[in-house]
Design an enzyme around this catalytic site. Structure first.
Site, PDB file in Angstrom:
ATOM      1  N   HIS A 206       0.874  -1.197   0.000  1.00 42.57           N
ATOM      2  CA  HIS A 206       0.000   0.000   0.000  1.00 42.57           C
ATOM      3  C   HIS A 206       0.898   1.230   0.000  1.00 42.57           C
ATOM      4  CE1 HIS A 206      -3.790   2.216   1.539  1.00 42.57           C
ATOM      5  NE2 HIS A 206      -2.869   3.134   1.315  1.00 42.57           N
TER       6      HIS A 206
ATOM      7  N   HIS B 192       1.575   5.405  -1.662  1.00 42.98           N
ATOM      8  CA  HIS B 192       1.212   6.601  -2.441  1.00 42.98           C
ATOM      9  C   HIS B 192       2.492   7.208  -3.010  1.00 42.98           C
ATOM     10  CE1 HIS B 192      -2.878   6.702  -0.734  1.00 42.98           C
ATOM     11  NE2 HIS B 192      -2.287   6.180   0.322  1.00 42.98           N
TER      12      HIS B 192
ATOM     13  N   LYS C 226      -9.331  -0.230  -5.873  1.00 41.03           N
ATOM     14  CA  LYS C 226      -9.390   0.402  -4.551  1.00 41.03           C
ATOM     15  C   LYS C 226     -10.735   1.062  -4.326  1.00 41.03           C
ATOM     16  CE  LYS C 226      -7.881   2.043  -0.632  1.00 41.03           C
ATOM     17  NZ  LYS C 226      -6.802   2.914  -0.272  1.00 41.03           N
TER      18      LYS C 226
ATOM     19  N   HIS D 195     -10.558   1.158   1.748  1.00 40.62           N
ATOM     20  CA  HIS D 195     -10.305   2.135   2.809  1.00 40.62           C
ATOM     21  C   HIS D 195     -11.494   1.983   3.750  1.00 40.62           C
ATOM     22  CE1 HIS D 195      -8.663   5.938   4.539  1.00 40.62           C
ATOM     23  NE2 HIS D 195      -9.834   5.836   5.126  1.00 40.62           N
TER      24      HIS D 195
ATOM     25  N   HIS E 101      -4.621  -0.723   5.783  1.00 41.63           N
ATOM     26  CA  HIS E 101      -4.208  -0.016   7.010  1.00 41.63           C
ATOM     27  C   HIS E 101      -5.184  -0.219   8.165  1.00 41.63           C
ATOM     28  CE1 HIS E 101      -6.888   2.801   5.033  1.00 41.63           C
ATOM     29  NE2 HIS E 101      -5.951   3.316   4.256  1.00 41.63           N
TER      30      HIS E 101
ATOM     31  N   ASP F  35       1.486   2.514   3.532  1.00 43.14           N
ATOM     32  CA  ASP F  35       0.624   3.695   3.379  1.00 43.14           C
ATOM     33  C   ASP F  35       1.462   4.973   3.450  1.00 43.14           C
ATOM     34  OD1 ASP F  35      -1.640   5.200   2.959  1.00 43.14           O
ATOM     35  OD2 ASP F  35      -2.296   5.125   5.047  1.00 43.14           O
TER      36      ASP F  35
HETATM   37  C1  NCD Z   1      -3.495   9.003   2.233  1.00 49.90           C
HETATM   38  C2  NCD Z   1      -3.051  10.075   1.220  1.00 49.90           C
HETATM   39  O1  NCD Z   1      -2.500  11.094   1.644  1.00 49.90           O
HETATM   40  O2  NCD Z   1      -3.246   9.872   0.017  1.00 49.90           O
HETATM   41  N1  NCD Z   1      -3.500   9.579   3.542  1.00 49.90           N
HETATM   42  C3  NCD Z   1      -3.437   8.912   4.705  1.00 49.90           C
HETATM   43  O3  NCD Z   1      -3.554   9.542   5.754  1.00 49.90           O
HETATM   44  N2  NCD Z   1      -3.244   7.618   4.769  1.00 49.90           N
HETATM   45  C4  NCD Z   1      -4.810   8.439   1.832  1.00 49.90           C
HETATM   46  C5  NCD Z   1      -5.200   7.192   2.572  1.00 49.90           C
HETATM   47  O4  NCD Z   1      -4.618   6.135   2.376  1.00 49.90           O
HETATM   48  O5  NCD Z   1      -6.130   7.271   3.383  1.00 49.90           O
HETATM   49 ZN    ZN Z   2      -3.217   5.092   1.715  1.00 48.88          ZN
END
Ligand code: NCD
Ligand code: ZN
Length: 354
Positions: free
Chosen positions: A15, A17, A101, A138, A176, A249
């Site tokens: 996971h 970003h 997702k 999520h 998460h 995450d």
């Molecule tokens: C994530 C993001 O910033 O894209 N933020 C987070 O707090 N985890 C989005 C997500 O996974 O909820």
């Molecule tokens: Zn995330």
């Protein structure tokens, strides 16, 4: 017995970003230095909703991998009420799309295009169950009447469990997971459900961002909960049980966006996740379970081969220095501070050393 060296299969991040543009260029090397593969979140602006967009995004990621690094981005599509089933299926068959997702609309960063009416996506989920494509959730409701600390537990009852009853063959990853409720649900949920656990939720509880001053760099979604939940997450992660695996995450935001009257959610851990995790697993007397959590359980759930590469962790007497932040977009991204010194480092094991 305390050990100061061990070797495991090269880890994956289930996971992640990476964002786009300058941020993508700044952060991709941190992930590729530490992980062989990563499940890439599709919450760009606009979101990645088609196979063509996922293919183009994958190409942009590939172009940011530093020379000499090996890294495979595993792409996901952002589920909407209008997702085109034929396109999704073509993406899955061509190998471009690894998962889909589900963001409840408004649950987190860039989730405005997410799902409002879950019944509308049932036909899509049925097709995904038929072709074996996992749904990543999520798992938080967005109902303003539900307390933010209860949103994961309520999501399980109101959304996740009903979906899984309607579409029994659907393979689901609760992303998460942050609560005892989530861990229990996955634990008792049979072979079609798994959960990712982040590095930071193993380390911080809600005091980290609320006690002694508001600390935006520990604010993420789902928010870290009470200590009792953190302890349950640590027990699940270090248990070796096959349906819990690492998804960092890691979610970079410029400091400006976090240190604000309405700061956004996300913690950046790509640089030091593995160093933090080695310490957590050592503290739990479970270094022998790190490989299952970081390198074996994920591919097993996704039906992918385990990585061939190995990494060796060694413990140094001196703490390892990580940057507190790094520059990007005329600003900086703050790196997760676990609140304890990091002594474990890791490096690839070359074939002739195995
Ligand atoms: C994530 C993001 O910033 O894209 N933020 C987070 O707090 N985890 C989005 C997500 O996974 O909820
Ligand atoms: Zn995330």
């Amino acid at each position: 017995m305390s050990i100061d060296q061990f070797t495991i299969t090269r880890p994956d991040d289930w996971h992640l970003h990476l964002r786009d543009g300058e941020m993508l260029a700044a952060v991709t090397g941190h992930s590729s230095a530490n992980f062989e593969r990563a499940i890439i979140m599709p919450n760009l602006v606009p979101p990645v909703v088609t196979t063509a967009q996922a293919t183009a995004y994958r190409d942009r990621i590939m172009s940011c991998i530093p020379d000499g690094h090996r890294f495979e981005p595993l792409m996901t599509l952002y589920l909407t009420e209008n997702t085109d089933i034929a396109d999704l299926e073509a993406g899955a068959h061509s190998g471009v799309v690894s998962a889909v997702k589900l963001y409840p609309a408004g649950a987190t960063t860039n989730s405005q295009s997410g799902v409002r009416n879950f019944d509308k996506v049932i036909p899509i989920l049925e097709r995904m169950a038929e072709i074996g494509l996992p749904l990543l959730v999520h798992g938080e409701v967005t109902d303003p009447e539900v307390d933010i600390f209860d949103r994961e537990a309520v999501f399980i009852d109101r959304v996740l469990d009903p979906i899984r009853r309607k579409v029994p063959g659907l393979r689901v990853v609760m992303e998460h997971v942050t609560t005892t409720n989530g861990v229990d649900y996955v634990q008792s949920g049979g072979d079609t459900i798994a959960a990712t656990i982040t590095t930071h939720h193993l380390i911080i509880n809600r005091n980290a961002y609320l006690a002694g001053g508001i600390r935006p760099h520990y604010y993420c979604l789902p928010v870290a909960k009470r200590e009792e939940h953190r302890l349950v997450l640590r027990a699940a992660a270090t248990s070796g049980r096959s349906r819990f695996f690492l998804g960092t995450d890691s979610a970079p935001h410029p400091n400006d966006a976090k240190e604000a009257a309405c700061g956004c959610a996300g913690i950046y851990t790509s640089i030091n996740s593995l160093n933090c995790l080695a310490q957590v697993f050592e503290d739990e007397d479970a270094l022998d379970q790190l490989e299952a959590f970081a390198s074996l359980n994920g591919p097993s759930f996704y039906g992918l081969p385990v990585n061939r590469g190995k990494v060796r962790f060694t413990k140094s007497a001196e703490p390892i220095a990580f940057p507190k932040q790094f520059a990007v977009q005329n600003d900086h991204v703050t790196v997760f501070d676990p609140g304890f010194p990091l002594h474990w480092r890791h490096q690839p094991v070359h074939d002739n050393e195995v």
